[in-house]
Design a protein around this motif. Structure first.
Motif, PDB file in Angstrom:
ATOM      1  N   LEU A 231       0.809  -1.220   0.000  1.00 36.44           N
ATOM      2  CA  LEU A 231       0.000   0.000   0.000  1.00 36.44           C
ATOM      3  C   LEU A 231       0.838   1.263   0.000  1.00 36.44           C
ATOM      4  N   GLY A 232       2.120   1.141   0.326  1.00 41.13           N
ATOM      5  CA  GLY A 232       2.941   2.338   0.439  1.00 41.13           C
ATOM      6  C   GLY A 232       2.687   3.031   1.759  1.00 41.13           C
ATOM      7  N   GLY A 233       2.920   4.336   1.762  1.00 41.08           N
ATOM      8  CA  GLY A 233       2.716   5.111   2.983  1.00 41.08           C
ATOM      9  C   GLY A 233       4.019   5.395   3.689  1.00 41.08           C
ATOM     10  N   PRO A 234       3.982   5.780   4.957  1.00 38.01           N
ATOM     11  CA  PRO A 234       2.751   5.896   5.761  1.00 38.01           C
ATOM     12  C   PRO A 234       1.895   7.089   5.342  1.00 38.01           C
ATOM     13  N   TYR A 235       0.589   6.935   5.507  1.00 40.41           N
ATOM     14  CA  TYR A 235      -0.376   7.949   5.108  1.00 40.41           C
ATOM     15  C   TYR A 235      -0.971   8.627   6.338  1.00 40.41           C
ATOM     16  N   HIS A 236      -1.431   9.850   6.114  1.00 37.51           N
ATOM     17  CA  HIS A 236      -2.159  10.551   7.169  1.00 37.51           C
ATOM     18  C   HIS A 236      -3.635  10.162   7.179  1.00 37.51           C
ATOM     19  N   ALA A 237      -4.156   9.770   6.016  1.00 42.19           N
ATOM     20  CA  ALA A 237      -5.560   9.358   5.942  1.00 42.19           C
ATOM     21  C   ALA A 237      -5.728   8.335   4.828  1.00 42.19           C
ATOM     22  N   ILE A 238      -6.637   7.416   5.048  1.00 41.67           N
ATOM     23  CA  ILE A 238      -7.016   6.424   4.038  1.00 41.67           C
ATOM     24  C   ILE A 238      -8.520   6.503   3.840  1.00 41.67           C
ATOM     25  N   ILE A 239      -8.943   6.496   2.595  1.00 42.38           N
ATOM     26  CA  ILE A 239     -10.361   6.494   2.237  1.00 42.38           C
ATOM     27  C   ILE A 239     -10.703   5.124   1.672  1.00 42.38           C
ATOM     28  N   ALA A 240     -11.724   4.486   2.220  1.00 48.82           N
ATOM     29  CA  ALA A 240     -12.193   3.186   1.720  1.00 48.82           C
ATOM     30  C   ALA A 240     -13.702   3.296   1.515  1.00 48.82           C
ATOM     31  N   SER A 241     -14.100   3.636   0.304  1.00 48.68           N
ATOM     32  CA  SER A 241     -15.519   3.834   0.002  1.00 48.68           C
ATOM     33  C   SER A 241     -16.107   2.590  -0.636  1.00 48.68           C
ATOM     34  N   HIS A 242     -17.146   2.062  -0.029  1.00 47.26           N
ATOM     35  CA  HIS A 242     -17.866   0.891  -0.544  1.00 47.26           C
ATOM     36  C   HIS A 242     -16.921  -0.270  -0.849  1.00 47.26           C
ATOM     37  N   VAL A 243     -16.091  -0.565   0.129  1.00 44.55           N
ATOM     38  CA  VAL A 243     -15.124  -1.661   0.014  1.00 44.55           C
ATOM     39  C   VAL A 243     -15.529  -2.837   0.902  1.00 44.55           C
ATOM     40  N   LEU A 244     -15.748  -2.558   2.175  1.00 44.98           N
ATOM     41  CA  LEU A 244     -15.863  -3.634   3.162  1.00 44.98           C
ATOM     42  C   LEU A 244     -17.093  -4.505   2.980  1.00 44.98           C
ATOM     43  N   HIS A 245     -18.150  -3.961   2.408  1.00 43.39           N
ATOM     44  CA  HIS A 245     -19.369  -4.769   2.271  1.00 43.39           C
ATOM     45  C   HIS A 245     -19.207  -5.957   1.320  1.00 43.39           C
ATOM     46  N   HIS A 246     -18.111  -6.030   0.603  1.00 40.64           N
ATOM     47  CA  HIS A 246     -17.881  -7.158  -0.304  1.00 40.64           C
ATOM     48  C   HIS A 246     -17.383  -8.410   0.421  1.00 40.64           C
ATOM     49  N   PHE A 247     -17.049  -8.308   1.708  1.00 41.20           N
ATOM     50  CA  PHE A 247     -16.287  -9.373   2.349  1.00 41.20           C
ATOM     51  C   PHE A 247     -16.880  -9.810   3.680  1.00 41.20           C
ATOM     52  N   SER A 248     -16.394 -10.959   4.142  1.00 44.10           N
ATOM     53  CA  SER A 248     -16.781 -11.479   5.454  1.00 44.10           C
ATOM     54  C   SER A 248     -16.141 -10.638   6.557  1.00 44.10           C
ATOM     55  N   PRO A 249     -16.628 -10.748   7.807  1.00 46.37           N
ATOM     56  CA  PRO A 249     -15.998 -10.000   8.900  1.00 46.37           C
ATOM     57  C   PRO A 249     -14.511 -10.296   9.046  1.00 46.37           C
ATOM     58  N   ASP A 250     -14.107 -11.559   8.931  1.00 45.64           N
ATOM     59  CA  ASP A 250     -12.688 -11.894   9.067  1.00 45.64           C
ATOM     60  C   ASP A 250     -11.852 -11.223   7.986  1.00 45.64           C
ATOM     61  N   THR A 251     -12.354 -11.221   6.762  1.00 47.96           N
ATOM     62  CA  THR A 251     -11.622 -10.582   5.665  1.00 47.96           C
ATOM     63  C   THR A 251     -11.589  -9.072   5.868  1.00 47.96           C
ATOM     64  N   CYS A 252     -12.694  -8.504   6.339  1.00 46.49           N
ATOM     65  CA  CYS A 252     -12.703  -7.064   6.633  1.00 46.49           C
ATOM     66  C   CYS A 252     -11.637  -6.716   7.666  1.00 46.49           C
ATOM     67  N   GLU A 253     -11.528  -7.533   8.696  1.00 45.47           N
ATOM     68  CA  GLU A 253     -10.544  -7.252   9.739  1.00 45.47           C
ATOM     69  C   GLU A 253      -9.117  -7.367   9.196  1.00 45.47           C
ATOM     70  N   SER A 254      -8.869  -8.329   8.332  1.00 49.08           N
ATOM     71  CA  SER A 254      -7.539  -8.443   7.718  1.00 49.08           C
ATOM     72  C   SER A 254      -7.213  -7.187   6.923  1.00 49.08           C
ATOM     73  N   LEU A 255      -8.201  -6.702   6.200  1.00 48.82           N
ATOM     74  CA  LEU A 255      -7.989  -5.503   5.397  1.00 48.82           C
ATOM     75  C   LEU A 255      -7.790  -4.284   6.285  1.00 48.82           C
ATOM     76  N   LEU A 256      -8.558  -4.186   7.346  1.00 52.17           N
ATOM     77  CA  LEU A 256      -8.402  -3.052   8.265  1.00 52.17           C
ATOM     78  C   LEU A 256      -7.024  -3.061   8.923  1.00 52.17           C
ATOM     79  N   ARG A 257      -6.497  -4.228   9.216  1.00 53.50           N
ATOM     80  CA  ARG A 257      -5.140  -4.289   9.780  1.00 53.50           C
ATOM     81  C   ARG A 257      -4.119  -3.772   8.771  1.00 53.50           C
ATOM     82  N   ARG A 258      -4.304  -4.084   7.502  1.00 57.80           N
ATOM     83  CA  ARG A 258      -3.427  -3.557   6.459  1.00 57.80           C
ATOM     84  C   ARG A 258      -3.499  -2.033   6.426  1.00 57.80           C
TER      85      ARG A 258
END
Length: 346
Positions: A231-258
């Motif tokens: 992902l690069g970075g470090p960033y001051h802000a990340i925007i994730a619009s209409h991303v998480l609803h595609h995935f299970s809770p476990d996958t969402c959490e993996s992505l949020l950790r990233r």
């Protein structure tokens, strides 16, 4: 008063809903609203403009009039106020491009097989939302302005002060689609340096939009998979619009950790979603969108605020703040990246 007698009218209207979508989609494709933009026309004139038999034009325009999108007077048709504002190509408020998304053949097929998806527990389509190189996302990037522009403006209002106070601030717009969220923030915050990330097949649309807005010097395009590409970075802000609803809770959490790992301590994560009501039904937009995800993804659905709060706090963020603008049908969550805990002194 006597109780209202049962009626099948609502059921029949719901079952016939696809007919209205088909009529409107055809009218947009054929250019009916553009043909009527200069004033009332007879069916024969509409037919000549869109190159179809007069009989077809008359049936189509009568159907549109029955839906309230046209008015018919003395055998001539004119645009309704809403149609004139939102359905005439070339006008600033044009929203007809949304039909290419909502009425995309892949989504129509998904709902044609919805009973199978319910039994299966997820999409049964061979090519779905998570298929690498899915062409739908190119269509989405090119035609999502009617959805994205008001939401992007609101997201910008939530982040602008935070970004301006950290100029030059680094921003990541992940799974950016048209790129409009990150680009809107860049346009209003001269100190922002924005990275737009999406699949390689979407990047031509993103680069074109960036050039059109004159922001190429402050915007970097990062093609790749948000689960695997750095992902690069470090960033001051990340925007994730209409991303998480595609995935299970476990996958969402993996992505949020990233995302947390790519943010500076104290950085902000802005998530834009249909946030479901705690009872699952009080937000009808989120409830229906969950059905779209069941038909279109393997494990996706909408989540409630309490569910998002648990995901955020488990993955390195403080509990998010919920923003629900009344002029939009979707909501925003903003969470702060927590600082890493210092080891206790011995």
């Amino acid at each position: 008063m006597p109780p209202t007698a049962p009626s099948p009218a609502t059921i029949f209207n719901l079952l016939q809903g696809f007919q209205a979508s088909g009529v409107l989609n055809a009218a947009i494709q054929l250019g009916v609203f553009g043909a009527l933009a200069r004033g009332p026309r007879a069916a024969s004139q509409v037919a000549a403009a869109v190159r179809c038999p007069e009989r077809s034009a008359s049936i189509l325009c009568d159907a549109l009039a029955s839906m309230g999108l046209l008015h018919k007077e003395h055998r001539r048709y004119r645009l309704s106020l809403d149609a004139a504002h939102f359905l005439v190509p070339g006008r600033p408020s044009y929203a007809g491009g949304a039909a290419r998304i909502v009425c995309d053949p892949a989504l129509w097929e998904a709902f044609g097989r919805f009973a199978q998806a319910v039994r299966h527990g997820g999409t049964v389509l061979p090519f779905h939302a998570e298929t690498p190189g899915q062409k739908f996302w190119e269509t989405f990037a090119d035609n999502s302005d009617a959805f994205a522009a008001p939401a992007a403006a609101y997201a910008q209002s939530l982040l602008q002060r935070f970004v301006d106070e950290r100029s030059p601030a680094r921003i990541l717009d992940v799974a950016c689609g048209s790129g409009l969220y990150g680009l809107t923030l860049a346009a209003h915050s001269p100190g922002a340096r924005v990275t737009l990330m999406d699949g390689t097949h979407v990047m031509p649309s993103v680069k074109k939009r960036t050039r059109e807005l004159g922001l190429s010097k402050r915007v970097t395009c990062l093609p790749g998979d948000m689960f695997r590409t750095g992902l690069g970075g470090p960033y001051h802000a990340i925007i994730a619009s209409h991303v998480l609803h595609h995935f299970s809770p476990d996958t969402c959490e993996s992505l949020l950790r990233r995302f947390a790992a790519a943010l500076v301590p104290g950085g902000r994560l802005l998530v834009h979603e249909f946030v479901s009501a705690e009872d699952g039904v009080s937000n009808p937009h989120a409830a229906m969108f969950a059905a779209v995800m069941l038909a279109w993804t393997r494990e996706g659905r909408t989540y409630s605020f309490s569910e998002y709060s648990r995901m955020f706090t488990k993955t390195g963020f403080a509990a998010p703040v919920l923003h629900a603008p009344p002029h939009l049908t979707s909501q925003f969550l903003v969470g702060e990246r927590k600082a890493a805990r210092r080891p206790a002194k011995k």
